[in-house]
Design an enzyme around this catalytic site. Structure first.
Site, PDB file in Angstrom:
ATOM      1  N   ASP A 281       0.951  -1.174   0.024  1.00  0.00           N
ATOM      2  CA  ASP A 281       0.014   0.101   0.090  1.00  0.00           C
ATOM      3  C   ASP A 281       1.110   1.170  -0.065  1.00  0.00           C
ATOM      4  OD1 ASP A 281      -2.186   1.616  -0.022  1.00  0.00           O
ATOM      5  OD2 ASP A 281      -3.309   0.751   1.462  1.00  0.00           O
TER       6      ASP A 281
HETATM    7  C1  NOJ Z   1      -4.143   3.868   0.037  1.00  0.00           C
HETATM    8  C2  NOJ Z   1      -5.134   2.841   0.112  1.00  0.00           C
HETATM    9  O1  NOJ Z   1      -5.290   2.418   1.483  1.00  0.00           O
HETATM   10  C3  NOJ Z   1      -5.513   1.777  -0.948  1.00  0.00           C
HETATM   11  O2  NOJ Z   1      -6.564   1.185  -0.758  1.00  0.00           O
HETATM   12  C4  NOJ Z   1      -5.034   2.531  -2.392  1.00  0.00           C
HETATM   13  O3  NOJ Z   1      -5.288   1.442  -3.380  1.00  0.00           O
HETATM   14  C5  NOJ Z   1      -3.843   3.234  -2.421  1.00  0.00           C
HETATM   15  N1  NOJ Z   1      -3.799   4.114  -1.412  1.00  0.00           N
HETATM   16  C6  NOJ Z   1      -3.736   3.982  -3.697  1.00  0.00           C
HETATM   17  O4  NOJ Z   1      -4.671   4.875  -4.038  1.00  0.00           O
END
Ligand code: NOJ
Length: 755
Positions: A281
């Site tokens: 993430d």
């Molecule tokens: C953080 C989020 O937790 C995740 O779900 C997302 O796909 C990514 N950012 C990219 O935006």
């Protein structure tokens, strides 16, 4: 001795018929091509493929890094011209011409916004969900996006957690069915199917169990709960062929998910035989140091790679690009480890056809995004996702022409962004149909519609997504204005024949970084609700939200309550159809609806206790049953379940039992019912939940039509991970089985499993 089901056999029923069926790409050819590339790549280029950066606007630094082969992927570039421009740099200027893979959060639509995921789960209709994500994939791939960061498969049993809106709710069986359905929608028959994208199951794993429902907080999940509940949808996605996974942010049982080798290697790759690649993430590799897990950035990079994170997602620069070369020189990690990550990523680029078709046709992209059928599909999805919670005196459906003056009241009634929900960035806001607009479209000149927001609502603390939201901001009302606006709304309701109240939460009150300590209607909406009800005029309440809210008062005093969630682009038209009976509600709650936040956690599949009869009286100051149970939802028609038959009273471990029941539409109109089957194992090596969902089917029945629904219960349904045996077991025991319309179904049968 109990037969122990192999893990890979589990949950196949939930995903049955949903695995990719077309011929898989030729593995040998993929391997050959990847090996040929690896033979020519420098260490810097190999590390480059493992880096993914956010790009919010064009940047010469990013251009340069792409040209040098220092980046393998970009995210958040969404217009086809920019994607083509960047791809051209990668393909034409980089030494080995390796294309980029473009990722984006295509969560519930791209240009056409579908209902939020929790809403689509409420449809209990996996084929509809596959259809929605097929359209999302078609629109996203048309602009050059190859990879969606969805589906989100986190089980959530605490509605204070904001991201409950992004998943399928509390149940592993429903969650698994929705997982497989979405993977199929995004990826199509196989990875690389035209007009599709790579799916990414996230957040692996346990993010939904954040302590206190506070986003990013640690999760502590005992192994049996992890295996039986939290990991199930992920396993179903792997069985359905998902090509990538995203590691979660938080600590799972004291080990951050992004540095958790047990999770990313032992479970995902060894036990489940996952063949795709893992992306972290955003900034989660760097955060390993913030967690107090990694010593510093070099340690964070090495430990994430060791754990099994192939690609690092980051803003600005990655810990991988800055530290992995030195880690190789010092012997901390090996080139083979880097190459293993490269193989997974490059293999996926080959399978996606990026080397053959790196660019998109910009004119075609515009046409695809404008497809009218996509908007129709979004309306149907919103209609199928709505859940009718109350309908006293059959206020709904509203008679056409029965109300000459209709008041539409509430802060969300005419707010396009709040109709869409979180993770909507590419919508055409001008075409978003609010509830007010939808009602106007529906009644035309047959009734006079007045509108008043009544109250305004907002978060106490800002959202980190405020900068990305295109919601119109304006100066907050003064106390005098607030008083006037409330009065205007109540006067309007008093002067009308009917009021449609639209209450709930704004777009950024649900989603990432949108947890809350209470489930109350935000702001003064409760006051507005009670004041409007006090006019004595009929009131229908429409909820726009991403989580159950405390609607105890409404549930006793407002005759009709329709949970519409965040219904998307066509939300207003769908809601108008539902209110006026041109569509019939058939959705069911994918989550237990608590009376208030103080009851949380509360979910239907809790274990049996020493005093089962006092289950509803565990608190002395409030019922301990929920306001609405899991699986609940009303219709404009009525249904009865009868004649439950179990094919055999006794079976041996490993055998399958068939359960049938009759469902009859006892009302006067065609409508949908969701037949649900629950089981309970009465004794065993470990305690089992009072009930567990093991199958469901949404059916349409004409007035007075009867249908037999059939379910099979075999090893997949009857096994569980035993905390005592530390293994998957199917045990000799007596089982209860219920078939009905929700998790409190009373039509019961039983059977016994013997050795
Ligand atoms: C953080 C989020 O937790 C995740 O779900 C997302 O796909 C990514 N950012 C990219 O935006």
């Amino acid at each position: 001795m109990a037969l122990i089901c192999t893990l890979s056999a589990l949950m196949t029923a939930a995903a049955s018929g949903q695995a990719p069926s077309a011929a898989p790409p030729d593995d040998k050819a993929v391997e050959k091509r990847v090996n040929a590339l690896l033979d020519q790549m420098t260490l810097e280029e190999k590390i480059g493929q493992l880096s993914q950066l956010f790009v919010f606007s064009s940047s010469s630094q990013v251009d340069e890094e792409v040209a040098k082969g220092q980046l393998g992927s970009l995210l958040f570039v969404t217009d086809p011209a920019s994607i083509n421009r960047l791809q051209r740099i990668a393909v034409e200027k980089s030494r080995l011409h390796i294309p980029l893979i473009f990722g984006f959060d295509v969560i519930h639509g791209f240009r056409t916004i579908f209902p939020v995921p929790i809403a689509m789960a409420a449809s209990w209709d996996p084929s509809m969900v596959t259809g929605a994500q097929t359209i999302a994939a078609k629109e996203a791939s048309a602009v050059g996006i190859n990879w969606s960061f969805a589906p989100m498969l986190d089980i959530a049993r605490d509605p204070r957690w904001g991201r409950i809106v992004e998943g399928a709710g509390e149940d592993p069986w429903l969650g698994s069915a929705m997982a497989a359905a979405q993977v199929r929608g995004f990826q199509g028959e196989h990875i690389g199917s035209p007009d599709h994208v790579l799916a990414c199951m996230k957040h692996f794993a346990g993010y939904g169990a954040a302590e206190g429902g506070r986003d990013y907080d640690a999760s502590n999940i005992p192994e049996a709960l992890l295996q039986n509940v939290y990991l199930r949808p992920f396993h179903a996605a792997v069985e359905a062929g998902v090509g990538s996974a995203m590691s979660a942010y938080m600590d799972l049982n004291d080990v951050p998910a992004t540095g958790n080798r047990w999770l990313l290697h032992d479970v995902l790759r060894e036990d489940w035989r996952f063949q795709g690649f893992v992306v972290s993430d955003a900034n989660a590799v760097r955060s390993l140091a913030a967690h107090g897990f990694a010593k510093d950035q070099p340690d964070a990079a090495a430990r994430a790679l060791d754990a099994g994170v192939d690609m690092e997602m980051a803003i600005g620069s990655t810990a991988y690009s800055q530290n992995l070369a030195a880690a190789v020189s010092s012997g901390r990690i090996t080139v083979q480890q880097i190459e293993a990550a490269d193989r997974a990523i490059l293999g996926m680029k080959v399978r996606l056809g990026l080397f053959e078709h790196p660019y998109v046709d910009e004119a075609r992209a515009a046409r695809v995004l404008a497809t009218p059928e996509h908007r129709t599909a979004a309306r149907l999805a919103a209609e199928r996702s709505a859940v009718l919670l109350r309908n006293e005196g059959r206020l709904l459906p509203l008679g056409k022409g029965a109300y000459r003056k209709i008041a539409v009241v509430g802060p969300l009634a005419d707010s396009p962004m709040d109709t869409l929900g979180s993770w909507a960035f590419q919508e055409d806001i001008a075409e978003t149909v609010t509830v007010l607009a939808g009602l106007r479209n529906k009644v035309g000149s047959q009734a006079q519609i007045g509108f008043a927001p009544g109250v305004e609502i907002g978060r106490k603390f800002p959202s980190p997504f405020d900068q990305l939201s295109r919601a119109k901001s304006r100066a907050p009302w003064t106390p005098e204005q607030a008083k006037d606006e409330l009065k205007k709304a109540v006067d309007l309701a008093g002067a009308s024949d009917l009021t449609i109240l639209v209450l709930g939460e704004t777009q950024l009150m649900s989603g990432e970084a949108a947890s809350r300590e209470s489930l109350a209607l935000p702001g003064n909406q409760e006051q507005l609700l009670e004041a409007v009800a006090a006019t004595g005029k009929p009131v229908a309440l429409v909820l726009l939200n991403g989580r159950p809210l405390d609607i105890r008062w409404a549930s006793q005093h407002i005759p009709a309550i329709l949970e519409a969630w965040y219904p998307g682009t066509q939300g207003g038209n769908a809601i108008a159809n539902l209110l006026f009976g041109d569509a019939v509600p058939g959705g069911k709650l994918p989550v237990t609806w608590p009376r208030n936040a103080d009851q949380v956690p509360i979910y239907y599949a809790h274990n049996t206790t020493q005093s089962p009869e006092s289950q509803g009286r565990r608190y002395w100051d409030e019922e301990s049953t929920p306001l609405y149970p899991f699986g609940y939802g009303l219709s404009y028609s009525t249904f009865s379940f009868s004649n439950l038959q179990v094919s055999q009273a006794e079976l041996k471990i490993g055998q399958t039992v068939e359960v049938t029941a009759e469902v009859e539409n006892t009302g006067a109109s065609t409508a949908d019912e969701v037949a649900q089957i629950y089981i309970h194992q009465r004794y065993g090596s470990a305690s089992r939940p009072v009930r567990e969902l093991k199958g469901f089917e949404r059916i349409t029945l004409a007035a007075h039509e009867k249908k037999t629904v059939r379910f099979s219960l075999g090893c997949n349904e009857l096994s569980y991970w035993s905390a005592a045996k530390k293994a998957w077991v199917e045990e000799p025991a007596r089982f209860d089985v219920w078939v009905g319309a929700d998790s409190t179904a009373s039509l019961r049968g039983s059977f016994t499993i013997t050795q």
